[in-house]
Design a protein around this motif. Sequence first.
Motif, mmCIF file in Angstrom:
data_model
loop_
_atom_site.group_PDB
_atom_site.id
_atom_site.type_symbol
_atom_site.label_atom_id
_atom_site.label_comp_id
_atom_site.label_asym_id
_atom_site.label_seq_id
_atom_site.Cartn_x
_atom_site.Cartn_y
_atom_site.Cartn_z
ATOM 1 N N VAL A 161 41.660 39.458 41.696
ATOM 2 C CA VAL A 161 40.059 39.026 41.798
ATOM 3 C C VAL A 161 39.072 40.111 40.988
ATOM 4 N N ILE A 162 39.626 41.546 41.217
ATOM 5 C CA ILE A 162 39.007 42.378 40.586
ATOM 6 C C ILE A 162 39.182 42.419 39.070
ATOM 7 N N GLY A 163 40.524 41.989 38.504
ATOM 8 C CA GLY A 163 40.613 41.708 36.956
ATOM 9 C C GLY A 163 39.753 40.555 36.563
ATOM 10 N N ILE A 164 39.685 39.541 37.187
ATOM 11 C CA ILE A 164 38.673 38.476 36.848
ATOM 12 C C ILE A 164 37.529 38.797 36.741
ATOM 13 N N VAL A 165 36.939 39.525 37.796
ATOM 14 C CA VAL A 165 35.337 39.847 37.883
ATOM 15 C C VAL A 165 35.021 40.851 36.535
ATOM 16 N N LEU A 166 36.104 41.869 36.333
ATOM 17 C CA LEU A 166 35.751 42.623 35.173
ATOM 18 C C LEU A 166 35.857 41.888 33.909
ATOM 19 N N VAL A 167 36.735 41.181 33.626
ATOM 20 C CA VAL A 167 37.090 40.243 32.461
ATOM 21 C C VAL A 167 35.577 39.718 32.284
ATOM 22 N N ILE A 168 34.950 39.042 33.333
ATOM 23 C CA ILE A 168 33.711 38.325 33.313
ATOM 24 C C ILE A 168 32.548 39.079 32.946
ATOM 25 N N ILE A 169 32.476 40.382 33.383
ATOM 26 C CA ILE A 169 31.428 41.554 33.470
ATOM 27 C C ILE A 169 31.483 41.996 31.663
ATOM 28 N N ILE A 170 32.597 42.233 31.267
ATOM 29 C CA ILE A 170 33.005 42.484 29.861
ATOM 30 C C ILE A 170 32.444 41.318 28.938
ATOM 31 N N LYS A 216 62.677 28.547 48.731
ATOM 32 C CA LYS A 216 62.355 28.791 47.383
ATOM 33 C C LYS A 216 60.882 28.884 47.431
ATOM 34 N N ALA A 217 60.382 30.016 46.600
ATOM 35 C CA ALA A 217 58.933 29.959 46.623
ATOM 36 C C ALA A 217 58.352 28.852 45.687
ATOM 37 N N LYS A 218 57.355 28.310 46.398
ATOM 38 C CA LYS A 218 56.523 27.398 45.386
ATOM 39 C C LYS A 218 56.035 27.777 44.069
ATOM 40 N N PRO A 219 56.329 27.271 43.011
ATOM 41 C CA PRO A 219 55.384 27.725 41.772
ATOM 42 C C PRO A 219 54.035 27.732 41.901
ATOM 43 N N SER A 220 53.406 28.579 41.769
ATOM 44 C CA SER A 220 51.914 28.879 41.894
ATOM 45 C C SER A 220 51.439 28.099 40.328
ATOM 46 N N GLY A 221 50.340 27.407 40.611
ATOM 47 C CA GLY A 221 50.035 26.724 39.578
ATOM 48 C C GLY A 221 48.653 27.043 38.896
ATOM 49 N N GLY A 222 48.354 28.380 39.361
ATOM 50 C CA GLY A 222 47.230 29.139 38.827
ATOM 51 C C GLY A 222 47.006 30.599 39.155
ATOM 52 N N ILE A 223 45.856 30.985 39.394
ATOM 53 C CA ILE A 223 45.638 32.392 39.843
ATOM 54 C C ILE A 223 45.486 32.416 41.120
ATOM 55 N N ASN A 224 46.146 33.527 41.636
ATOM 56 C CA ASN A 224 46.283 33.973 42.780
ATOM 57 C C ASN A 224 45.129 34.613 43.454
ATOM 58 N N THR A 225 44.213 33.754 43.885
ATOM 59 C CA THR A 225 42.846 34.342 44.306
ATOM 60 C C THR A 225 42.712 35.241 45.563
#
Length: 69
Positions: free
Chosen positions: A43-52, A28-37
């Motif tokens: 990572v690109i999406g997060i960087v784009l959101v911060i820039i915007i 069973k896959a362990k549930p991830s508790g956050g963002i998959n870095t």
Amino acid sequence: MALIKCPECGTEVSSEAAACPKCGHPLKAKPSGGINTKDPIHVIGIVLVIIILLLVIGFGIQQCNEVVS
């Protein structure tokens, strides 16, 4: 509850099991508790959101300074 085959050793294992009791392979896959870095798309999406957000904040500050002047 059903029986499934372990993808590693082929042993029949309960579908509720977290790992194969014979070889220890995780089932069973362990549930991830956050963002998959480790995923570059995230990572690109997060960087784009911060820039915007920084651009929007900077534009807002500029507009406020023009109104005050």
